[in-house]
Scaffold this motif. Structure first.
Motif, mmCIF file in Angstrom:
data_model
loop_
_atom_site.group_PDB
_atom_site.id
_atom_site.type_symbol
_atom_site.label_atom_id
_atom_site.label_comp_id
_atom_site.label_asym_id
_atom_site.label_seq_id
_atom_site.Cartn_x
_atom_site.Cartn_y
_atom_site.Cartn_z
ATOM 1 N N LYS A 2 0.137 -5.269 -5.400
ATOM 2 C CA LYS A 2 0.249 -4.571 -3.790
ATOM 3 C C LYS A 2 0.391 -3.133 -4.045
ATOM 4 N N TYR A 3 1.302 -2.791 -4.806
ATOM 5 C CA TYR A 3 1.802 -1.308 -5.033
ATOM 6 C C TYR A 3 0.708 -0.446 -5.342
ATOM 7 N N TYR A 4 -0.386 -0.986 -6.407
ATOM 8 C CA TYR A 4 -1.272 -0.172 -6.931
ATOM 9 C C TYR A 4 -2.373 -0.107 -5.748
ATOM 10 N N THR A 5 -2.584 -1.126 -5.108
ATOM 11 C CA THR A 5 -3.709 -1.155 -4.134
ATOM 12 C C THR A 5 -3.123 -0.123 -2.991
ATOM 13 N N MET A 6 -2.101 -0.078 -2.576
ATOM 14 C CA MET A 6 -1.513 0.816 -1.587
ATOM 15 C C MET A 6 -1.479 2.326 -2.008
ATOM 16 N N THR A 7 -1.239 2.655 -3.422
ATOM 17 C CA THR A 7 -1.428 3.738 -3.825
ATOM 18 C C THR A 7 -2.805 4.371 -3.928
#
Length: 116
Positions: A2-7
């Motif tokens: 989720k962190y990667y997608t949000m970034t």
């Protein structure tokens, strides 16, 4: 994950924002230079030069509408396209050519300067 997608989404959004902001600025008309006494004198001299050397052929600005910057005008003065006479530095100095280019661009093509 989720962190990667949000970034990635934030990075792409920011890049699109910058691109859009750059496009908006390009759509705005060029900003006219501030007018002072010396600028007004230079503009008068450029207007006189335009009336003496350019007006007979460029009485309407239709042939100059494709110009997007003052450097193009100076290049055309020095190395004209077909049908236009070449103005050497002996006839029109570099300073006069620059003043003439600014006059043509800001006064005639964009109408950005205040009318007299």
């Amino acid at each position: 994950m989720k962190y990667y997608t949000m970034t990635v989404l934030l990075t792409v959004s920011f890049a699109l924002f910058l691109f859009q902001a750059g496009c908006r600025k390009a759509d705005q008309p060029p900003e006219a230079p501030k007018r002072t006494g010396s600028h007004q004198a230079a503009e008068k001299a450029a207007e006189k030069l335009f009336n003496e050397r350019c007006l007979m052929c460029h009485h309407d600005s239709a042939t100059m509408k494709k110009i997007s910057q003052t450097d193009e005008i100076i290049k055309t003065i020095r190395n004209p396209k077909r049908g236009m006479p070449k103005f050497a530095e002996e006839e029109i100095s570099d300073a006069e050519a620059e003043a003439l280019a600014k006059y043509i661009f800001f006064r005639i093509l964009t109408g950005a300067l205040n009318k007299k």
